[in-house]
Design an enzyme around this catalytic site. Sequence first.
Site, PDB file in Angstrom:
ATOM      1  N   LYS A 173      -2.374   3.560   7.429  1.00  0.00           N
ATOM      2  CA  LYS A 173      -2.578   2.126   7.410  1.00  0.00           C
ATOM      3  C   LYS A 173      -1.029   1.454   7.792  1.00  0.00           C
ATOM      4  O   LYS A 173      -1.075   0.698   8.622  1.00  0.00           O
ATOM      5  CB  LYS A 173      -2.824   1.479   5.915  1.00  0.00           C
ATOM      6  CG  LYS A 173      -3.131   0.073   5.835  1.00  0.00           C
ATOM      7  CD  LYS A 173      -3.439  -0.636   4.660  1.00  0.00           C
ATOM      8  CE  LYS A 173      -4.822  -0.176   4.175  1.00  0.00           C
ATOM      9  NZ  LYS A 173      -5.412  -0.527   2.970  1.00  0.00           N
ATOM     10  N   GLY A 185     -15.290   6.348   3.879  1.00  0.00           N
ATOM     11  CA  GLY A 185     -15.858   5.204   3.453  1.00  0.00           C
ATOM     12  C   GLY A 185     -17.269   5.129   3.846  1.00  0.00           C
ATOM     13  O   GLY A 185     -18.080   5.899   3.796  1.00  0.00           O
ATOM     14  N   TYR A 186     -17.673   4.001   4.348  1.00  0.00           N
ATOM     15  CA  TYR A 186     -18.991   3.816   4.872  1.00  0.00           C
ATOM     16  C   TYR A 186     -19.094   3.824   6.428  1.00  0.00           C
ATOM     17  O   TYR A 186     -20.031   3.979   7.088  1.00  0.00           O
ATOM     18  CB  TYR A 186     -19.438   2.184   4.555  1.00  0.00           C
ATOM     19  CG  TYR A 186     -19.521   1.883   3.156  1.00  0.00           C
ATOM     20  CD1 TYR A 186     -20.674   1.939   2.717  1.00  0.00           C
ATOM     21  CD2 TYR A 186     -18.140   1.137   2.753  1.00  0.00           C
ATOM     22  CE1 TYR A 186     -20.734   1.665   1.347  1.00  0.00           C
ATOM     23  CE2 TYR A 186     -18.569   0.602   1.394  1.00  0.00           C
ATOM     24  CZ  TYR A 186     -19.436   0.925   0.744  1.00  0.00           C
ATOM     25  OH  TYR A 186     -19.747   0.736  -0.829  1.00  0.00           O
ATOM     26  N   GLU A 214      -4.929  -6.558 -10.778  1.00  0.00           N
ATOM     27  CA  GLU A 214      -6.201  -6.578 -10.869  1.00  0.00           C
ATOM     28  C   GLU A 214      -6.843  -7.633  -9.654  1.00  0.00           C
ATOM     29  O   GLU A 214      -6.430  -8.620  -9.424  1.00  0.00           O
ATOM     30  CB  GLU A 214      -6.746  -7.113 -12.326  1.00  0.00           C
ATOM     31  CG  GLU A 214      -8.289  -7.279 -12.409  1.00  0.00           C
ATOM     32  CD  GLU A 214      -8.653  -7.879 -13.567  1.00  0.00           C
ATOM     33  OE1 GLU A 214     -10.040  -7.977 -13.834  1.00  0.00           O
ATOM     34  OE2 GLU A 214      -7.726  -8.459 -14.396  1.00  0.00           O
ATOM     35  N   ASP A 220      -7.090  -6.690   2.224  1.00  0.00           N
ATOM     36  CA  ASP A 220      -8.397  -6.318   1.565  1.00  0.00           C
ATOM     37  C   ASP A 220      -9.477  -6.554   2.439  1.00  0.00           C
ATOM     38  O   ASP A 220      -9.677  -6.983   3.529  1.00  0.00           O
ATOM     39  CB  ASP A 220      -8.699  -7.393   0.643  1.00  0.00           C
ATOM     40  CG  ASP A 220      -9.690  -6.691  -0.551  1.00  0.00           C
ATOM     41  OD1 ASP A 220      -9.618  -5.561  -1.010  1.00  0.00           O
ATOM     42  OD2 ASP A 220     -10.723  -7.504  -0.859  1.00  0.00           O
ATOM     43  N   ASN A 239      -0.975   3.922   1.772  1.00  0.00           N
ATOM     44  CA  ASN A 239      -1.526   4.684   2.705  1.00  0.00           C
ATOM     45  C   ASN A 239      -0.722   4.839   3.853  1.00  0.00           C
ATOM     46  O   ASN A 239      -0.563   3.792   4.462  1.00  0.00           O
ATOM     47  CB  ASN A 239      -2.874   3.776   2.802  1.00  0.00           C
ATOM     48  CG  ASN A 239      -3.782   4.509   3.680  1.00  0.00           C
ATOM     49  OD1 ASN A 239      -3.407   4.941   4.796  1.00  0.00           O
ATOM     50  ND2 ASN A 239      -5.026   4.346   3.437  1.00  0.00           N
ATOM     51  N   ALA A 240      -0.414   6.097   4.248  1.00  0.00           N
ATOM     52  CA  ALA A 240       0.456   6.212   5.258  1.00  0.00           C
ATOM     53  C   ALA A 240      -0.343   5.950   6.734  1.00  0.00           C
ATOM     54  O   ALA A 240       0.423   5.377   7.652  1.00  0.00           O
ATOM     55  CB  ALA A 240       0.900   7.585   5.369  1.00  0.00           C
ATOM     56  N   HIS A 278     -12.305  -3.627  12.528  1.00  0.00           N
ATOM     57  CA  HIS A 278     -11.754  -4.819  11.552  1.00  0.00           C
ATOM     58  C   HIS A 278     -10.314  -5.057  11.377  1.00  0.00           C
ATOM     59  O   HIS A 278      -9.714  -6.075  11.555  1.00  0.00           O
ATOM     60  CB  HIS A 278     -12.763  -5.104  10.582  1.00  0.00           C
ATOM     61  CG  HIS A 278     -12.633  -3.916   9.441  1.00  0.00           C
ATOM     62  ND1 HIS A 278     -12.780  -2.380   9.890  1.00  0.00           N
ATOM     63  CD2 HIS A 278     -12.293  -3.915   8.288  1.00  0.00           C
ATOM     64  CE1 HIS A 278     -12.642  -1.671   8.955  1.00  0.00           C
ATOM     65  NE2 HIS A 278     -12.329  -2.302   7.862  1.00  0.00           N
ATOM     66  N   THR A 331       0.742  -1.205  -0.034  1.00  0.00           N
ATOM     67  CA  THR A 331       0.015   0.044  -0.173  1.00  0.00           C
ATOM     68  C   THR A 331       0.914   1.198   0.003  1.00  0.00           C
ATOM     69  O   THR A 331       2.293   1.132   0.166  1.00  0.00           O
ATOM     70  CB  THR A 331      -0.806  -0.023   1.232  1.00  0.00           C
ATOM     71  OG1 THR A 331      -1.763   1.225   1.374  1.00  0.00           O
ATOM     72  CG2 THR A 331      -0.054   0.002   2.454  1.00  0.00           C
TER      73      THR A 331
END
Length: 206
Positions: free
Chosen positions: A13, A160-161, A41, A76, A10-11, A189, A8
């Site tokens: 993360k 996100g959500y 993909e 993921d 993403n810092a 999570h 990734t």
Amino acid sequence: MKTVLIATNNAHKVSEISTALNFEGWEFKTLRDMGLVSDPEENADSFEGNGRIKAKAARAAAQEALGRPVAVLADDSGLEVDALDGAPGVYSSRYAGADGDDAANNAKLLRELGDRPLADRAARFVCTLVFIDEDGAETVARGTIEGAIGFEERGSEGFGYDPLFLPDAYESARTLAEVSQKEKNGISHRGNALRRLRDALAAQGA
């Protein structure tokens, strides 16, 4: 020093992972840190499958660039809603289409759930981590957080959500976007998956 490549850029993360897996002598690098590009993909039908695709692709890119294998960690994650037969699932980031964004995804989720009562809006965030060591040994850890989908977006701390997700831990009183990042890490999570991964690696002598 053991270098672990996190698949990734993403810092945040990376910070969460390095804090959770604070084994002595370990250092964590992003793809960018190592001058690597890996964007495979993600066409698996499970979070574990997509995590494995990302881990193997990043490992191959590092092997080609460095001429030696390195340990790799990929993840993921996504949202599963029971009333929607587990959707959006692995399509969480592109639920409203390839060009959709968080707002579009959340709007579609609310439309799909309609006026169902809260009791029929059970959901969970899922994170699956795939760790591949230098010798190719694989360790997988899965973490979840249970909750429900609210009726409107609330809070500004998440993404996100998060503004729709009402964790059971807060008895549906707050969304994940209404708590601090530190508090979220304690119940999230990804946090739960990282704690399981740490226990598994520690048992292996990490």
